[in-house]
Design a protein around this motif. Structure first.
Motif, mmCIF file in Angstrom:
data_model
loop_
_atom_site.group_PDB
_atom_site.id
_atom_site.type_symbol
_atom_site.label_atom_id
_atom_site.label_comp_id
_atom_site.label_asym_id
_atom_site.label_seq_id
_atom_site.Cartn_x
_atom_site.Cartn_y
_atom_site.Cartn_z
ATOM 1 N N GLU A 208 24.573 10.119 17.095
ATOM 2 C CA GLU A 208 23.293 10.059 16.432
ATOM 3 C C GLU A 208 23.704 11.202 15.226
ATOM 4 O OE1 GLU A 208 18.602 11.186 16.637
ATOM 5 O OE2 GLU A 208 19.388 9.912 18.411
ATOM 6 N N THR A 219 22.881 22.057 23.094
ATOM 7 C CA THR A 219 23.053 21.285 23.971
ATOM 8 C C THR A 219 23.365 21.050 25.305
ATOM 9 O OG1 THR A 219 23.185 19.248 21.819
ATOM 10 C CG2 THR A 219 23.839 18.558 24.681
ATOM 11 N N THR A 254 18.905 18.627 23.665
ATOM 12 C CA THR A 254 19.626 18.972 22.792
ATOM 13 C C THR A 254 17.914 19.198 21.855
ATOM 14 O OG1 THR A 254 21.051 17.472 22.792
ATOM 15 C CG2 THR A 254 20.940 18.726 20.063
ATOM 16 N N THR A 267 16.661 24.003 25.579
ATOM 17 C CA THR A 267 17.940 22.897 26.343
ATOM 18 C C THR A 267 17.824 23.752 28.154
ATOM 19 O OG1 THR A 267 19.772 24.464 25.586
ATOM 20 C CG2 THR A 267 18.621 22.240 23.845
ATOM 21 N N THR A 287 11.087 21.348 18.646
ATOM 22 C CA THR A 287 11.947 20.010 18.153
ATOM 23 C C THR A 287 12.868 20.138 19.456
ATOM 24 O OG1 THR A 287 11.166 20.010 16.181
ATOM 25 C CG2 THR A 287 13.134 19.257 16.206
ATOM 26 N N ARG A 289 15.227 16.696 21.955
ATOM 27 C CA ARG A 289 15.688 15.093 22.515
ATOM 28 C C ARG A 289 16.518 15.478 23.648
ATOM 29 N NH1 ARG A 289 20.565 12.247 22.305
ATOM 30 N NH2 ARG A 289 21.001 9.746 20.983
ATOM 31 N N VAL A 297 16.061 7.876 26.385
ATOM 32 C CA VAL A 297 15.690 9.113 24.826
ATOM 33 C C VAL A 297 14.117 9.563 24.795
ATOM 34 C CG1 VAL A 297 15.729 10.105 22.492
ATOM 35 C CG2 VAL A 297 18.343 8.701 23.951
ATOM 36 N N THR A 298 14.367 10.709 25.257
ATOM 37 C CA THR A 298 12.724 11.257 24.679
ATOM 38 C C THR A 298 12.737 12.038 23.312
ATOM 39 O OG1 THR A 298 11.407 10.288 26.671
ATOM 40 C CG2 THR A 298 10.806 12.354 25.761
ATOM 41 N N LEU A 299 11.816 11.968 22.351
ATOM 42 C CA LEU A 299 11.851 12.513 21.279
ATOM 43 C C LEU A 299 10.961 13.403 20.830
ATOM 44 C CD1 LEU A 299 13.368 10.427 18.195
ATOM 45 C CD2 LEU A 299 14.399 11.701 20.109
ATOM 46 N N TRP A 303 11.906 15.692 15.714
ATOM 47 C CA TRP A 303 13.616 15.133 15.703
ATOM 48 C C TRP A 303 12.527 14.175 15.137
ATOM 49 C CZ3 TRP A 303 17.050 17.415 17.706
ATOM 50 C CH2 TRP A 303 18.549 17.239 17.703
ATOM 51 N N THR A 313 16.326 17.531 9.887
ATOM 52 C CA THR A 313 15.777 18.503 11.341
ATOM 53 C C THR A 313 15.541 19.680 11.098
ATOM 54 O OG1 THR A 313 16.410 16.756 12.773
ATOM 55 C CG2 THR A 313 15.759 18.328 13.773
#
Length: 323
Positions: A208, A219, A254, A267, A287, A289, A297-299, A303, A313
């Motif tokens: 991505e 990350t 991330t 993170t 912000t 991910r 995936v949860t934003l 993000w 971003t």
């Protein structure tokens, strides 16, 4: 996660992972790379848990006593203690003994190659808030608390990215992006914007892509640093409250921040918090991910959704003030 750009770049092995460096003006790359190597050699010499001759291991072998060390190590430990303070101990530098008892007592490649070692325990008892007893002297002194061993894995690589970027900008004044195993720092006076490809592992396909103009991105993941123990497969992200690897509610997190350290603090804490991470990240204006154990995936925060064209971003993070 590998930064990409149309400019000249270099990639190399360092600190048990990969390093990546690109400069907006290719004419600066050789000098910038020389500075990066110089800085990272000093970080490895002073801060590595896997070198018997490092300043960190010298101090770890003498818990409860003040030890003379390089001021560079003191700076790294101060960052780790600040991270623990900011997260109420969720990011804890006093997990060295727990990691050793789980079998992570050498470079990961060595640990993975040799397999389980008889005698390594899984029933690790943590020492709550031991990080509060760490003593540092900016002139070059370190006190490791009794019964503890300091491990800087949760912050040192991100801090090294920040340090490399700051050193290059200070000496060359150029725009650059540096990544150490996915801990990214963008710096320089021009802020041209850089494309960052997000993956869980360096060799993953179908990344991505987001865009950043400044600051840091990090990350933390349980998918890469894994090894076999007498009690099954384990990973390197420990919950300081138990001394055991996290339950992997999230396998990857991330986040962005004004620095790479600020991003990495978020993170690591998110992986430790598990289901409570989204609310905690939002409360701290991060912000982020998150990827759960199924790949969903949860934003968090601003993000961008994957369908946005050339999303930008901005690095928001509630700990930018202390780093």
């Amino acid at each position: 996660m590998t930064p990409t750009s149309g400019e000249t770049s270099v990639r190399w092995d360092t600190l048990g992972t990969y390093g990546y460096l690109a400069t907006a003006d290719p004419a600066h790359l050789d000098d910038a790379f020389a500075i990066a190597r110089e800085v990272l050699d000093a970080v490895d010499r002073t801060c590595s848990r896997f070198r018997d001759d490092s300043d960190l291991e010298l101090a770890n072998r003498r818990p409860g006593r003040w030890v003379t060390v390089d001021p560079l190590l003191v700076a790294a430990v101060d960052v780790a203690v600040a991270a623990a303070r900011a997260t109420d101990g969720l990011v804890d530098p006093c997990l060295g003994r727990s990691l050793v008892l789980l079998g992570y007592d050498a470079d990961l490649a060595v640990v993975q190659r040799r397999g389980p070692v008889p005698g390594h325990r899984a029933d690790v008892t943590p020492t709550p808030d031991a990080w509060r007893l760490i003593g540092t002297d900016p002139e070059g002194g370190l006190l490791v608390p009794e019964g503890c061993s300091i491990d800087l894995g949760a912050t040192c690589k991100a801090w090294a990215s920040d340090l490399v970027a700051a050193s290059i900008v200070d000496r060359l004044g150029c725009d650059l992006v540096v990544s150490l195993g996915g801990d990214v720092r963008i710096a320089g006076p021009g802020q041209p914007g850089w494309a960052i490809d997000i993956t869980e592992r360096p060799d993953d396909e179908d990344p991505e892509r987001i865009w950043l103009t400044y600051g840091g991105l990090a990350t933390s993941s349980t998918t890469g640093r894994r090894w076999a123990s007498d009690h099954g497969e384990v990973h390197h992200v420990l919950d300081p409250r138990t001394g055991r690897p996290t339950d992997e509610h999230w396998r990857t997190a991330t986040a962005t921040g004004g620095t790479c350290v600020a991003a990495n603090v978020a993170t690591t804490a998110a992986l430790v918090l598990g289901a409570d991470a989204p609310a905690w990240l939002q409360a701290n204006e991060v912000t982020a991910r998150l990827v759960d154990r199924t790949g969903a995936v949860t934003l968090i925060g601003s993000w961008p959704a994957p369908t946005q064209a050339r999303p930008m971003t901005q690095p928001t993070n509630g700990w930018n003030r202390w780093n």
